[in-house]
Design an enzyme around this catalytic site. Structure first.
Site, short mmCIF file in Angstrom:
data_model
loop_
_atom_site.label_atom_id
_atom_site.label_comp_id
_atom_site.label_asym_id
_atom_site.label_seq_id
_atom_site.Cartn_x
_atom_site.Cartn_y
_atom_site.Cartn_z
CD GLU A 1 51.87 24.86 34.27
OE1 GLU A 1 51.45 25.99 34.61
OE2 GLU A 1 51.20 23.83 34.36
CB CYS B 1 47.63 26.69 35.42
SG CYS B 1 48.13 25.38 34.28
#
Length: 452
Positions: free
Chosen positions: A227, A261
């Site tokens: 990720e 993010c």
């Protein structure tokens, strides 16, 4: 020695002895040994322990939240919310893991055939500092409930939080060595991935770190889940509810001082409503309270390291040289960066092309729906996109046009234990959370009973 330092005050919080290679080896051996018994425990036993972990998080949320705030500057109310979300993911998997991993019966020519989901062993998690508890728990809860063992390599600047996570599982009564935090630097990661008793690795972090970890895991033929970064777009279509959309977009970009993010980093606005939207957006951003992260009223704290603030400053300066315009903020003072809005963003500028990890948002106007889609998909990242429209049929028609791992309509992109989470392109691969996430680190074993 690994040192935790408060980015708001500059003071040293704690220091930690880095494990030697020999000590790391002992930790891995203990983890592997524990796996042999842990994989045989019942779901009922695992569930009971995981519910105790959730209770531990709730009962001592202040202790854990304060460590987060002191180590990386997250405002205390947001740090507390992070701990509460970790309790939620523990409860979710305690309640659902058994059904998610039950044998999947498949009708074939056999008398009986099915897929069994079995644990694979010791899994290494390489995790970042920006959500020091949540990033770990969304791996640890499903991994442990599946019967795996977790070992953690956390970011060096949040090692107190890393030790606290191990403490949560110990206080909850998990058998010793079910979850271990390894106090190490990044140079020791490669040998751990290559270790025979480490079966897989998951990483949340930068593209450079992800590429390195994936390469090593690939050489060893080991499973990896990544990720990585994101440059999520917030797309304001012509019929959007401006009042509600503004509130959501402010939250999407500036929570956690923009260090996320999945934050909305590129604001794309239909040209005919751009002025109205931007006026209200700017007003609300200007009113965000900056200050001491330990103050409950603070929404914008400091960035986790001064070097990160300097990187953001450079991205903005370079973009301004290329034609962008700062209409709010733009100034840095040590680790503090003013909430910043930059208009005139376009491809070729760092604020549009790169991930901006801090309290700054770029603004781009579009003339029609197709241009909006093209602007979203022009990014090399593919973590998620938020679109804002009052027309549900239009939204459903637009969803397949975006290349991201998630599309949120009239909402900021966020992780939810009930939904799979992950990206496309250089934002990574694999999925965390939901039944998809818990199966990532299992052996999907085909079982076939023949007829006689």
């Amino acid at each position: 020695m690994i040192i935790s330092r408060n980015p708001y005050t500059g003071e040293e919080i704690s220091n930690h002895h880095e494990l030697s290679d020999t000590e790391v080896e002992k930790c891995i051996q203990k983890a592997h040994s524990r796996f042999k018994s842990w994989k045989e425990t019942s779901f009922a036993e695992r569930s009971n322990l995981m519910m105790k972990a959730a209770k531990e998080l709730k009962d001592n949320s202040r202790e854990y939240a304060e460590a987060i705030t002191k180590e990386m500057g997250k405002p205390i109310t947001q740090a507390t919310a992070e701990i509460e979300k970790c309790a939620w993911v523990c409860e979710y998997y305690a309640e659902n893991a058994e059904s998610q991993l039950e044998n999947e019966k498949i009708k074939t020519d056999a008398k009986n055939s099915y897929v069994a989901y079995e644990p694979i062993g010791v899994v290494l998690a390489v995790m970042p500092w920006n959500y020091p508890f949540w990033q770990v728990f969304r791996f640890a809860a499903p991994a442990l409930m599946a019967g795996n063992i977790g070992i953690l390599k956390h970011a060096s600047n949040v090692m107190l939080s890393a030790n606290n996570i191990q403490k949560v599982f110990e206080r909850a009564g998990f058998p010793k060595d079910c979850f271990q935090n390894l106090v190490i630097g990044s140079k020791k990661v490669e040998n751990i991935i290559r270790h025979t008793n480490v079966k897989a690795v998951t990483l949340t972090g930068s593209g450079r770190a992800g590429s390195s970890v994936a390469s090593i895991a690939g050489e060893e033929i080991k499973k990896s889940v990544l990720e990585l970064g994101g440059s999520n777009a917030l797309v304001i279509f012509k019929d959007a509810n401006i009042a509600e959309s503004v509130k959501t977009c402010v939250q999407a970009r500036f929570q956690n001082t923009g260090q996320s993010c999945i934050a909305g980093k590129r604001l794309l606005i239909y040209k005919d409503i751009a002025e109205e939207f931007l006026d209200e957006f700017t007003r609300q951003v200007r009113e965000l309270k900056s200050g001491d992260p330990m103050d409950k009223e603070t929404f914008i704290g400091v960035m986790a390291k001064e070097s990160l603030a300097e990187d953001l400053e450079d991205q903005i300066k370079d973009s301004v040289k290329k034609g962008a315009k700062i209409i709010l903020g733009g100034k840095r003072d040590g680790t503090y960066f003013e909430p910043t809005i930059i208009t005139g963003a376009k491809e070729g500028m760092p604020i549009f092309d790169e991930e901006t990890f801090g309290p700054a948002i770029s603004v781009t106007e579009f003339k029609d729906d197709q241009e909006a889609v093209d602007l979203v998909n022009s990014s090399n990242f593919g973590l998620g996109v938020s679109i804002f429209t009052e027309d549900e049929k239009f939204a459903l028609k637009m969803v397949p046009k975006f290349e991201d791992g998630a599309v949120f309509v009239n909402e900021l992109v966020k992780s939810d234990p009930r939904l799979p989470f992950g990206g496309t392109k250089i934002s990574g691969y694999g999925r965390e959370l939901s039944h998809h996430g818990i199966k990532e680190f299992t052996n999907r074993k085909t079982v076939y009973f023949n007829k006689y």
